[in-house]
Design a protein around this motif. Structure first.
Motif, PDB file in Angstrom:
ATOM      1  N   SER A  66       2.451  37.601  46.653  1.00  0.00           N
ATOM      2  CA  SER A  66       1.831  38.628  45.822  1.00  0.00           C
ATOM      3  C   SER A  66       0.851  39.466  46.638  1.00  0.00           C
ATOM      4  O   SER A  66       0.011  38.919  47.361  1.00  0.00           O
ATOM      5  N   PRO A  67       0.919  40.786  46.510  1.00  0.00           N
ATOM      6  CA  PRO A  67      -0.037  41.642  47.204  1.00  0.00           C
ATOM      7  C   PRO A  67      -1.391  41.727  46.500  1.00  0.00           C
ATOM      8  O   PRO A  67      -2.321  42.341  47.025  1.00  0.00           O
ATOM      9  N   ASP A  68      -1.512  41.087  45.341  1.00  0.00           N
ATOM     10  CA  ASP A  68      -2.717  41.224  44.525  1.00  0.00           C
ATOM     11  C   ASP A  68      -3.693  40.066  44.651  1.00  0.00           C
ATOM     12  O   ASP A  68      -4.772  40.092  44.043  1.00  0.00           O
ATOM     13  N   VAL A  69      -3.327  39.035  45.398  1.00  0.00           N
ATOM     14  CA  VAL A  69      -4.212  37.878  45.546  1.00  0.00           C
ATOM     15  C   VAL A  69      -4.452  37.623  47.028  1.00  0.00           C
ATOM     16  O   VAL A  69      -3.581  37.884  47.864  1.00  0.00           O
ATOM     17  N   PRO A  70      -5.633  37.097  47.383  1.00  0.00           N
ATOM     18  CA  PRO A  70      -6.004  36.961  48.792  1.00  0.00           C
ATOM     19  C   PRO A  70      -5.564  35.641  49.423  1.00  0.00           C
ATOM     20  O   PRO A  70      -6.152  35.204  50.399  1.00  0.00           O
ATOM     21  N   PHE A  71      -4.554  34.981  48.872  1.00  0.00           N
ATOM     22  CA  PHE A  71      -4.073  33.724  49.437  1.00  0.00           C
ATOM     23  C   PHE A  71      -2.552  33.691  49.333  1.00  0.00           C
ATOM     24  O   PHE A  71      -1.956  34.365  48.486  1.00  0.00           O
ATOM     25  N   ASP A  72      -1.930  32.908  50.194  1.00  0.00           N
ATOM     26  CA  ASP A  72      -0.478  32.818  50.155  1.00  0.00           C
ATOM     27  C   ASP A  72       0.026  31.420  49.805  1.00  0.00           C
ATOM     28  O   ASP A  72       1.223  31.186  49.744  1.00  0.00           O
ATOM     29  N   ARG A  73      -0.910  30.468  49.579  1.00  0.00           N
ATOM     30  CA  ARG A  73      -0.509  29.111  49.232  1.00  0.00           C
ATOM     31  C   ARG A  73      -1.564  28.473  48.329  1.00  0.00           C
ATOM     32  O   ARG A  73      -2.743  28.817  48.391  1.00  0.00           O
ATOM     33  N   SER A  74      -1.110  27.547  47.501  1.00  0.00           N
ATOM     34  CA  SER A  74      -2.030  26.930  46.547  1.00  0.00           C
ATOM     35  C   SER A  74      -1.581  25.518  46.210  1.00  0.00           C
ATOM     36  O   SER A  74      -0.419  25.144  46.394  1.00  0.00           O
ATOM     37  N   VAL A  75      -2.536  24.727  45.702  1.00  0.00           N
ATOM     38  CA  VAL A  75      -2.271  23.390  45.190  1.00  0.00           C
ATOM     39  C   VAL A  75      -2.786  23.337  43.762  1.00  0.00           C
ATOM     40  O   VAL A  75      -3.934  23.700  43.501  1.00  0.00           O
ATOM     41  N   ASN A  76      -1.943  22.898  42.851  1.00  0.00           N
ATOM     42  CA  ASN A  76      -2.359  22.691  41.461  1.00  0.00           C
ATOM     43  C   ASN A  76      -2.165  21.219  41.123  1.00  0.00           C
ATOM     44  O   ASN A  76      -1.035  20.739  41.014  1.00  0.00           O
ATOM     45  N   ALA A  77      -3.279  20.524  40.983  1.00  0.00           N
ATOM     46  CA  ALA A  77      -3.231  19.083  40.712  1.00  0.00           C
ATOM     47  C   ALA A  77      -2.823  18.778  39.282  1.00  0.00           C
ATOM     48  O   ALA A  77      -2.397  17.665  38.982  1.00  0.00           O
ATOM     49  N   TYR A  78      -2.953  19.768  38.405  1.00  0.00           N
ATOM     50  CA  TYR A  78      -2.659  19.569  36.989  1.00  0.00           C
ATOM     51  C   TYR A  78      -1.830  20.737  36.456  1.00  0.00           C
ATOM     52  O   TYR A  78      -1.832  21.835  37.017  1.00  0.00           O
ATOM     53  N   ARG A  79      -1.124  20.481  35.345  1.00  0.00           N
ATOM     54  CA  ARG A  79      -0.482  21.550  34.583  1.00  0.00           C
ATOM     55  C   ARG A  79      -1.045  21.503  33.171  1.00  0.00           C
ATOM     56  O   ARG A  79      -1.215  20.438  32.596  1.00  0.00           O
ATOM     57  N   GLY A  80      -1.313  22.684  32.624  1.00  0.00           N
ATOM     58  CA  GLY A  80      -2.051  22.760  31.377  1.00  0.00           C
ATOM     59  C   GLY A  80      -3.527  22.588  31.674  1.00  0.00           C
ATOM     60  O   GLY A  80      -3.923  22.138  32.759  1.00  0.00           O
ATOM     61  N   CYS A  81      -4.381  22.987  30.723  1.00  0.00           N
ATOM     62  CA  CYS A  81      -5.821  22.903  30.971  1.00  0.00           C
ATOM     63  C   CYS A  81      -6.566  22.678  29.669  1.00  0.00           C
ATOM     64  O   CYS A  81      -6.461  23.468  28.729  1.00  0.00           O
ATOM     65  N   GLU A  82      -7.339  21.601  29.634  1.00  0.00           N
ATOM     66  CA  GLU A  82      -8.059  21.223  28.430  1.00  0.00           C
ATOM     67  C   GLU A  82      -9.215  22.157  28.116  1.00  0.00           C
ATOM     68  O   GLU A  82      -9.741  22.143  27.001  1.00  0.00           O
ATOM     69  N   HIS A  83      -9.637  22.975  29.057  1.00  0.00           N
ATOM     70  CA  HIS A  83     -10.716  23.921  28.776  1.00  0.00           C
ATOM     71  C   HIS A  83     -10.369  24.822  27.595  1.00  0.00           C
ATOM     72  O   HIS A  83     -11.250  25.242  26.848  1.00  0.00           O
ATOM     73  N   GLY A  84      -9.095  25.140  27.429  1.00  0.00           N
ATOM     74  CA  GLY A  84      -8.667  25.878  26.250  1.00  0.00           C
ATOM     75  C   GLY A  84      -9.076  27.336  26.212  1.00  0.00           C
ATOM     76  O   GLY A  84      -9.188  27.910  25.121  1.00  0.00           O
ATOM     77  N   CYS A  85      -9.319  27.953  27.355  1.00  0.00           N
ATOM     78  CA  CYS A  85      -9.687  29.374  27.383  1.00  0.00           C
ATOM     79  C   CYS A  85      -8.569  30.191  26.742  1.00  0.00           C
ATOM     80  O   CYS A  85      -7.441  30.191  27.243  1.00  0.00           O
ATOM     81  N   VAL A  86      -8.878  30.881  25.662  1.00  0.00           N
ATOM     82  CA  VAL A  86      -7.823  31.547  24.909  1.00  0.00           C
ATOM     83  C   VAL A  86      -7.171  32.669  25.710  1.00  0.00           C
ATOM     84  O   VAL A  86      -6.000  32.992  25.512  1.00  0.00           O
ATOM     85  N   TYR A  87      -7.896  33.247  26.661  1.00  0.00           N
ATOM     86  CA  TYR A  87      -7.400  34.383  27.440  1.00  0.00           C
ATOM     87  C   TYR A  87      -6.664  33.956  28.713  1.00  0.00           C
ATOM     88  O   TYR A  87      -6.247  34.799  29.498  1.00  0.00           O
ATOM     89  N   CYS A  88      -6.500  32.658  28.950  1.00  0.00           N
ATOM     90  CA  CYS A  88      -5.998  32.179  30.239  1.00  0.00           C
ATOM     91  C   CYS A  88      -4.622  32.744  30.560  1.00  0.00           C
ATOM     92  O   CYS A  88      -3.658  32.544  29.811  1.00  0.00           O
ATOM     93  N   PHE A  89      -4.509  33.431  31.689  1.00  0.00           N
ATOM     94  CA  PHE A  89      -3.244  34.052  32.076  1.00  0.00           C
ATOM     95  C   PHE A  89      -2.191  33.017  32.460  1.00  0.00           C
ATOM     96  O   PHE A  89      -1.006  33.333  32.582  1.00  0.00           O
ATOM     97  N   ALA A  90      -2.604  31.746  32.676  1.00  0.00           N
ATOM     98  CA  ALA A  90      -1.664  30.695  33.065  1.00  0.00           C
ATOM     99  C   ALA A  90      -0.947  30.073  31.875  1.00  0.00           C
ATOM    100  O   ALA A  90       0.004  29.302  32.054  1.00  0.00           O
ATOM    101  N   ARG A  91      -1.370  30.376  30.665  1.00  0.00           N
ATOM    102  CA  ARG A  91      -0.761  29.758  29.484  1.00  0.00           C
ATOM    103  C   ARG A  91       0.772  29.896  29.454  1.00  0.00           C
ATOM    104  O   ARG A  91       1.479  28.936  29.106  1.00  0.00           O
TER     105      ARG A  91
END
Length: 365
Positions: free
Chosen positions: A70-95
């Motif tokens: 992606s040209p819009d983010v400053p990283f080319d690799r990531s680690v996600n230890a979890y899927r889903g998120c209990e924080h429950g942010c209603v606006y979360c773009f990852a939903r």
């Protein structure tokens, strides 16, 4: 926007049965139990709904490092230890990512979680490959690495231990003061210029945060965490995001001022994004909590997104346009000038990288 008469679901961000139509999910029968529950929740014919409990499923993927171009983010690799998120942010773009697994981007996203206990083991094996070349690993890009279940699983800490052992740079984005539980590792990584931490502060009103981000840390705790990290010498960034027009933008200037007083290195802002199922979820949230303001909020959102709820295109999705967007930029720029803050570029050091030992071997040096 119609006024919703049903009561809010306490302790959760999503408020109802927004079902994705992508991937054929709406036509599949195996999701019937969830659909039955949601129909009861929306109709309210059988009394108040039972309290939703958070469930965690352990999964053991074959790979843990995800790459992007992606040209819009400053990283080319990531680690996600979890899927889903209990924080429950209603606006979360990852939903919407939960829809890939036949789960709802609404309540399922914040109640049906997945943990990856072998994440550190997989990362160690990946970094040990002869052809691997280091660049900063981003954590917190999809779901929060310090959401409540991290207190039990400690997967994020294990990943940081691998990064420290391999002298591999890593960045963290979170909404939780739980990051301070790893301050010992973060301070050591910071001494070697191997880490930077960003904490999102959306508002300064705990009641508003309780509606927007019901299980995330209170704003004052996030600010305190920023101060502790900065004091420990960890490069810190305060992300005033997302900016939600007519809901959170009133806090912009004061958040910048408080961040500066705490000694953070930089601040930035990101406009509200409403991809796929997030748009109807957010509209429903507005109808529950701000019915008198919903139409105004969405009108401004569309005005900065070219007349649409969301702009998904590369190069423009992170750059809102129009009068309102220009106003937010001007306000933020002036607030930063007054506070003596800017958007720093964290230069992490990739030259110290050393492939980690495998099989329980100890290093000689």
């Amino acid at each position: 926007m119609e006024r919703r008469l049903a009561p809010a679901i306490s302790g959760r961000g999503a408020q109802g049965a927004v079902v994705p139509t992508r991937f054929g999910l709406a036509t599949r029968e195996e999701d019937g139990d969830w659909r039955d529950y949601m129909e009861q929740l929306v109709s309210h014919d059988e009394g108040p709904p039972v309290k939703l409990r958070t469930g965690v499923t352990e999964e053991f993927p074959r790979t843990i490092l995800s790459f992007n171009q992606s040209p819009d983010v400053p990283f080319d690799r990531s680690v996600n230890a979890y899927r889903g998120c209990e924080h429950g942010c209603v606006y979360c773009f990852a939903r919407p990512t939960h829809a890939y697994h036949d789960l709802s981007p609404g309540l399922d996203f914040e109640t049906r979680l997945f943990a990856k206990p072998n994440a550190a083991e997989l990362l160690r094996a990946t970094l040990a490959k002869p052809k691997y070349r280091p660049r900063p690993i981003a954590m917190g890009t999809n779901t929060d690495p310090y959401q409540p279940i991290e207190a039990r699983y400690r997967i994020t800490r294990q990943v940081l231990e691998v990064c420290l052992d391999a002298r591999h740079p890593v960045t963290i984005t979170t909404k939780s003061d739980r990051v301070l539980a790893d301050l010992d590792l973060l301070a050591e990584l910071a001494e070697r210029r191997l880490v930077a931490v960003a904490i999102s502060v959306t508002s300064l009103d705990p009641r508003l945060s309780g509606k927007l981000e019901p299980r995330a840390a209170a704003p004052v705790k996030r600010l305190q965490a920023l101060g502790r990290l900065a004091e420990a010498g960890v490069p810190t960034h305060c992300s005033v995001s997302p900016i939600i027009p007519a809901i959170t933008d009133e806090f912009m200037e004061e958040i910048v001022q408080r961040a500066a007083a705490l000694g953070v290195d930089s601040v930035g802002w990101i406009p509200l994004r409403l991809p796929h199922e997030v748009a109807p979820l957010f509209r429903e949230w507005l109808s529950v909590h701000y019915p008198e303001r919903g139409d105004k909020v969405m009108a401004i959102v569309r005005s900065i997104r070219g007349g649409k709820d969301n702009d998904p295109d590369f190069h423009t999705r992170m750059k809102p346009t129009g009068v309102w967007a220009d106003l937010f930029r001007a306000r933020f720029r002036l607030a930063c000038k007054r506070a003596g803050l800017g958007k720093a570029k964290f230069e992490l050091d990739c030259t110290q990288f050393r492939p980690p030992a495998l099989g329980g071997q100890m290093r000689l040096l």
